[in-house]
Design a protein around this motif. Structure first.
Motif, short mmCIF file in Angstrom:
data_model
loop_
_atom_site.label_atom_id
_atom_site.label_comp_id
_atom_site.label_asym_id
_atom_site.label_seq_id
_atom_site.Cartn_x
_atom_site.Cartn_y
_atom_site.Cartn_z
N ALA A 1 0.83 -1.20 0.00
CA ALA A 1 0.00 0.00 0.00
C ALA A 1 0.86 1.25 0.00
O ALA A 1 0.61 2.19 -0.77
N ALA B 1 2.51 1.74 -3.35
CA ALA B 1 1.55 2.07 -4.41
C ALA B 1 0.80 3.38 -4.15
O ALA B 1 0.03 3.82 -5.00
N LEU C 1 -1.49 3.80 -1.80
CA LEU C 1 -2.86 3.44 -1.42
C LEU C 1 -2.89 3.14 0.06
O LEU C 1 -1.85 3.13 0.71
N ALA D 1 -7.48 -0.74 1.05
CA ALA D 1 -7.73 -0.82 -0.40
C ALA D 1 -7.08 -2.08 -0.97
O ALA D 1 -7.69 -2.80 -1.76
N ILE D 2 -5.85 -2.34 -0.56
CA ILE D 2 -5.16 -3.55 -1.02
C ILE D 2 -5.93 -4.79 -0.57
O ILE D 2 -6.16 -5.72 -1.35
N ILE E 1 -9.10 -5.31 -2.61
CA ILE E 1 -8.80 -5.79 -3.97
C ILE E 1 -8.40 -7.27 -3.92
O ILE E 1 -8.89 -8.08 -4.71
N PRO F 1 -11.14 -2.66 -8.47
CA PRO F 1 -10.11 -1.63 -8.45
C PRO F 1 -10.18 -0.73 -9.68
O PRO F 1 -10.50 -1.18 -10.78
N LYS F 2 -9.87 0.52 -9.48
CA LYS F 2 -9.75 1.45 -10.60
C LYS F 2 -8.50 1.09 -11.39
O LYS F 2 -7.52 0.58 -10.83
N ASP G 1 -6.30 3.05 -12.60
CA ASP G 1 -5.15 3.79 -12.07
C ASP G 1 -4.51 3.07 -10.89
O ASP G 1 -3.29 3.02 -10.77
N ASN G 2 -5.33 2.49 -10.02
CA ASN G 2 -4.80 1.76 -8.87
C ASN G 2 -4.11 0.48 -9.28
O ASN G 2 -3.10 0.09 -8.69
N ARG H 1 -0.72 1.47 -10.37
CA ARG H 1 0.11 1.74 -9.19
C ARG H 1 0.60 0.45 -8.54
O ARG H 1 1.77 0.34 -8.17
N ILE H 2 -0.30 -0.52 -8.41
CA ILE H 2 0.05 -1.80 -7.78
C ILE H 2 1.07 -2.54 -8.63
O ILE H 2 2.08 -3.04 -8.11
#
Length: 77
Positions: free
Chosen positions: A36, A39, A41, A45-46, A49, A56-57, A59-60, A63-64
């Motif tokens: 997190a 990324a 976040l 959120a992690i 997901i 998840p979006k 964009d996320n 990032r991940i």
């Protein structure tokens, strides 16, 4: 009127993506908290997901994948 729940096949694909993220995170020796942070976040959120509790979006996911140093395609194929 609330949106209809997603069909089962979407939930199954969401689980598959979550499983791939968890496996890559584990291989990298990272906790959810560490991933997190890398990324940008939060840990929740992690967790959502990985557990397929949220969609998840894009964009996320970028990032991940970047934080895990893997291609986005490796998470979603």
């Amino acid at each position: 009127m609330p949106p209809a729940p997603p069909p089962d096949w979407i939930i199954q694909r969401r689980r598959l993506v979550g499983d791939r993220i968890r496996a890559a995170r584990t291989r990298a020796g990272l906790t959810q908290e560490m991933l997190a942070e890398l990324a940008g976040l939060d840990r929740q959120a992690i967790n959502r997901i990985e557990q397929a509790h949220s969609s998840p979006k894009l964009d996320n996911l970028f990032r991940i994948a970047d934080a895990l140093r893997i291609e986005l395609a490796d998470l979603v194929r």
